[in-house]
Design a protein around this motif. Structure first.
Motif, mmCIF file in Angstrom:
data_model
loop_
_atom_site.group_PDB
_atom_site.id
_atom_site.type_symbol
_atom_site.label_atom_id
_atom_site.label_comp_id
_atom_site.label_asym_id
_atom_site.label_seq_id
_atom_site.Cartn_x
_atom_site.Cartn_y
_atom_site.Cartn_z
ATOM 1 N N LEU A 8 0.861 -1.177 0.000
ATOM 2 C CA LEU A 8 0.000 0.000 0.000
ATOM 3 C C LEU A 8 0.897 1.225 0.000
ATOM 4 O O LEU A 8 1.687 1.422 0.929
ATOM 5 C CB LEU A 8 -0.901 -0.022 1.240
ATOM 6 N N ILE A 9 0.810 2.046 -1.038
ATOM 7 C CA ILE A 9 1.693 3.214 -1.123
ATOM 8 C C ILE A 9 0.883 4.502 -0.972
ATOM 9 O O ILE A 9 -0.238 4.614 -1.432
ATOM 10 C CB ILE A 9 2.527 3.236 -2.416
ATOM 11 N N SER A 10 1.511 5.459 -0.285
ATOM 12 C CA SER A 10 0.855 6.719 0.034
ATOM 13 C C SER A 10 1.879 7.838 0.026
ATOM 14 O O SER A 10 3.055 7.612 0.295
ATOM 15 C CB SER A 10 0.204 6.629 1.419
ATOM 16 N N GLN A 11 1.436 9.044 -0.281
ATOM 17 C CA GLN A 11 2.282 10.201 -0.031
ATOM 18 C C GLN A 11 2.340 10.422 1.486
ATOM 19 O O GLN A 11 1.554 9.856 2.241
ATOM 20 C CB GLN A 11 1.741 11.432 -0.760
ATOM 21 N N HIS A 12 3.273 11.279 1.921
ATOM 22 C CA HIS A 12 3.568 11.327 3.350
ATOM 23 C C HIS A 12 2.829 12.363 4.195
ATOM 24 O O HIS A 12 2.924 12.307 5.424
ATOM 25 C CB HIS A 12 5.081 11.508 3.566
ATOM 26 N N PRO A 13 2.075 13.326 3.641
ATOM 27 C CA PRO A 13 1.307 14.203 4.540
ATOM 28 C C PRO A 13 0.354 13.392 5.425
ATOM 29 O O PRO A 13 -0.140 12.335 5.018
ATOM 30 C CB PRO A 13 0.533 15.104 3.571
ATOM 31 N N HIS A 14 0.094 13.894 6.625
ATOM 32 C CA HIS A 14 -0.747 13.155 7.574
ATOM 33 C C HIS A 14 -2.117 12.839 6.988
ATOM 34 O O HIS A 14 -2.677 11.773 7.267
ATOM 35 C CB HIS A 14 -0.904 13.958 8.868
ATOM 36 N N GLY A 15 -2.666 13.752 6.194
ATOM 37 C CA GLY A 15 -3.976 13.521 5.608
ATOM 38 C C GLY A 15 -4.013 12.345 4.654
ATOM 39 O O GLY A 15 -5.082 11.785 4.388
ATOM 40 N N THR A 35 2.579 -4.339 3.502
ATOM 41 C CA THR A 35 3.731 -3.442 3.586
ATOM 42 C C THR A 35 3.245 -2.061 3.186
ATOM 43 O O THR A 35 2.710 -1.877 2.090
ATOM 44 C CB THR A 35 4.867 -3.881 2.655
ATOM 45 N N LEU A 36 3.381 -1.107 4.081
ATOM 46 C CA LEU A 36 2.966 0.273 3.823
ATOM 47 C C LEU A 36 4.199 1.091 3.474
ATOM 48 O O LEU A 36 5.172 1.106 4.230
ATOM 49 C CB LEU A 36 2.271 0.847 5.060
ATOM 50 N N ALA A 37 4.166 1.759 2.325
ATOM 51 C CA ALA A 37 5.340 2.501 1.854
ATOM 52 C C ALA A 37 4.986 3.946 1.555
ATOM 53 O O ALA A 37 3.890 4.248 1.071
ATOM 54 C CB ALA A 37 5.920 1.835 0.608
ATOM 55 N N THR A 38 5.928 4.819 1.833
ATOM 56 C CA THR A 38 5.794 6.225 1.475
ATOM 57 C C THR A 38 7.158 6.733 1.017
ATOM 58 O O THR A 38 8.125 5.968 0.939
ATOM 59 C CB THR A 38 5.265 7.050 2.664
ATOM 60 N N THR A 39 7.247 8.007 0.700
ATOM 61 C CA THR A 39 8.499 8.568 0.218
ATOM 62 C C THR A 39 9.549 8.580 1.322
ATOM 63 O O THR A 39 9.228 8.616 2.520
ATOM 64 C CB THR A 39 8.288 10.000 -0.279
ATOM 65 N N SER A 56 4.368 -4.158 7.969
ATOM 66 C CA SER A 56 5.748 -3.675 7.895
ATOM 67 C C SER A 56 5.783 -2.407 7.046
ATOM 68 O O SER A 56 4.785 -2.029 6.429
ATOM 69 C CB SER A 56 6.658 -4.753 7.294
ATOM 70 N N PHE A 57 6.952 -1.765 7.007
ATOM 71 C CA PHE A 57 7.057 -0.468 6.348
ATOM 72 C C PHE A 57 8.225 -0.451 5.367
ATOM 73 O O PHE A 57 9.221 -1.156 5.543
ATOM 74 C CB PHE A 57 7.227 0.643 7.384
ATOM 75 N N ALA A 58 8.082 0.379 4.341
ATOM 76 C CA ALA A 58 9.131 0.530 3.337
ATOM 77 C C ALA A 58 9.068 1.956 2.798
ATOM 78 O O ALA A 58 8.162 2.732 3.127
ATOM 79 C CB ALA A 58 8.945 -0.490 2.212
ATOM 80 N N ASP A 65 14.468 13.511 -1.557
ATOM 81 C CA ASP A 65 14.568 12.787 -0.294
ATOM 82 C C ASP A 65 14.825 13.685 0.908
ATOM 83 O O ASP A 65 14.496 13.321 2.040
ATOM 84 C CB ASP A 65 15.679 11.738 -0.384
ATOM 85 N N ASP A 66 15.408 14.863 0.693
ATOM 86 C CA ASP A 66 15.728 15.755 1.806
ATOM 87 C C ASP A 66 14.752 16.922 1.909
ATOM 88 O O ASP A 66 14.998 17.874 2.667
ATOM 89 C CB ASP A 66 17.161 16.297 1.661
ATOM 90 N N ASP A 67 13.670 16.881 1.152
ATOM 91 C CA ASP A 67 12.723 17.991 1.127
ATOM 92 C C ASP A 67 11.294 17.488 1.342
ATOM 93 O O ASP A 67 10.594 17.146 0.383
ATOM 94 C CB ASP A 67 12.816 18.741 -0.204
ATOM 95 N N PRO A 68 10.830 17.438 2.597
ATOM 96 C CA PRO A 68 9.477 16.945 2.876
ATOM 97 C C PRO A 68 8.384 17.862 2.341
ATOM 98 O O PRO A 68 7.219 17.478 2.290
ATOM 99 C CB PRO A 68 9.432 16.874 4.407
#
Length: 440
Positions: A8-15, A35-39, A56-58, A65-68
């Motif tokens: 399951l892939i998602s962008q990383h904002p809490h929403g 497996t839940l994955a985000t950036t 699990s997470f990935a 990678d350095d700019d949330p």
């Protein structure tokens, strides 16, 4: 039932992450391994979660990678598609080589390229709507390749207002539509690109399921209009930590039942100084206790609390779901992000909607005119609400009278629907089981 390993892939904002986390947990409860994955830039949010069986997470790289905050830059969606596609494919192939073969890919709204990656790797996929079915129906009406309003009228004048009618719903004026989907918004080009990709993928892959985080009957016509739709809500955070001893809970414990106005605008909304001042004065003049969440530094919050005196409490953060379920909460002044609206329904709390951007405007329209569980604040120039309007809306919801009683009945109705869905043997888990059994 097949023993699926779901990515399951998602962008990383809490929403985006919060409902994805809850969906992942629910999928494990019906027998899947997830497996839940985000950036990479947002991966720390997953690493901080408590461990959960079969979850699990990935992470995968989006090239930032350095700019949330990269997603706030127009054009980011093109980087995400190009680099995300490549890195997601590598992640899936690497997992397969280590004995963790993926049997189903679930991707959230705004990641349409993930479906194409799954197709190329011969993996079934499903789209997960983290917004309402109604919002997605609006996107379809605006951007579909056959008769979409903006597809047919590529050079539509953004200064000309227009209205939109969907089956079973009242007329949507321009101010009721998701802001990012309007031509005068700086993110319009990105939204057009992303939604056209989503709709094209669903057209080319008609067997793809669409998982919708909503309640039974809440969006009947919109859910019905989406082919292969599966209602998987309400997805409300169950990863709560033991924080009942936080000072704001001690303060809430001192308040009377159904007496407190709870005010919070989510993790991404930024209020101007004028907006904050008008809201604060409106709350003080309404003369009911209030809990106001403002993302300010501790010094400013301390100064504001001195100004407020004993009339309320201002904090920099709170556990929103737990606060909404506290006996003292009478109503919820919110930006109307979908997670917040859904949490209010599950908790049985009336809403005063102050939408700021994205799908919040559509949600506030539905709250007041369709679902009936609250009212929408009227705003002036610069999205500023005057204190008199704040007091008017609070009086409508909390002041008694025929309209307040009507809102109370609708709040109770949707709370009961949510309770029936999440109980043992309820439709939430049944829908997930049937969905997984249909995936081959």
């Amino acid at each position: 039932m097949n023993h699926h390993h779901i990515l399951l892939i998602s962008q990383h904002p809490h929403g985006h992450l919060n409902p994805s986390i809850q969906l992942a947990i629910n999928l494990t409860r019906v027998g899947a391994r997830v497996t839940l994955a985000t950036t990479i830039s947002g991966f720390h949010k997953l690493k901080s979660l408590p461990p959960h069986h079969n979850l699990s997470f990935a992470s995968f790289s989006d090239g930032h990678d350095d700019d949330p905050n990269a997603a706030k830059s127009p054009g980011y969606v093109h980087d995400l598609k190009r680099l995300g596609s490549e890195n997601l494919a590598n992640l899936i192939q690497t997992m397969s080589k280590t004995g963790n073969k993926i049997t189903l890919l679930v991707f959230t709204l705004f990641l349409p390229w993930a479906g194409s990656v799954a197709r190329q790797l011969n993996i079934p996929s499903a789209l997960f709507l983290i917004q309402t079915a109604t919002s997605f129906s609006i996107y379809n009406r605006l951007f579909n390749s056959r008769d979409g309003i903006f597809t047919v009228n590529k050079h539509i004048d953004s200064n000309n207002s227009f209205s939109l009618k969907l089956p079973g719903l009242p007329m949507f004026k321009q101010g009721d539509l998701p802001t990012f989907a309007l031509p005068n918004n700086p993110f319009f080009a990105d939204m057009s690109f992303v939604m056209q990709q989503h709709l094209q993928f669903l057209d080319e892959n008609p067997n793809t399921h669409v998982l919708i985080n909503t309640l039974n009957g809440l969006e009947h016509d919109s859910v019905k209009s989406i082919q292969n739709s599966v209602v998987v809500g309400p997805l409300v955070n169950s990863f709560s930590v033991s924080i009942d001893q936080e000072p704001y809970f001690q303060w809430l414990d001192l308040q009377s039942d159904k007496s407190v106005v709870f005010v919070s605008f989510g993790s991404m909304s930024v209020l101007t100084k004028t907006q904050k001042e008008e809201i604060l004065h409106g709350l003080i003049e309404f003369k009911r206790p209030f809990l106001l969440v403002l993302r300010e530094d501790d010094i400013e919050i301390n100064e504001l609390n001195k100004k407020v005196g004993g009339k309320g409490l201002i904090v920099g953060w709170c556990a929103q779901t737990k606060v909404l379920n506290h006996r003292s909460i009478a109503c919820f002044v919110t930006h109307c992000g979908w997670n917040s609206v859904l949490e209010s329904m599950v908790a049985g709390v009336a809403v005063v909607g102050y939408p700021l951007f994205a799908d919040q405007t559509t949600n506030a329209k539905m709250v007041e005119e369709v679902w009936g569980n609250g009212v929408r604040i009227g705003v002036g120039e610069g999205m500023v609400v005057v204190r008199e309007e704040v007091k008017r809306c609070l009086k409508v919801v909390m002041g008694g009278g025929e309209r307040a009683e009507g809102i109370k009945k609708r709040v109770e109705k949707w709370k009961k629907v949510a309770e029936e869905m999440v109980e043992d043997g309820g439709s939430l888990m049944l829908n997930l089981k049937l969905f997984l059994e249909s995936v081959h």
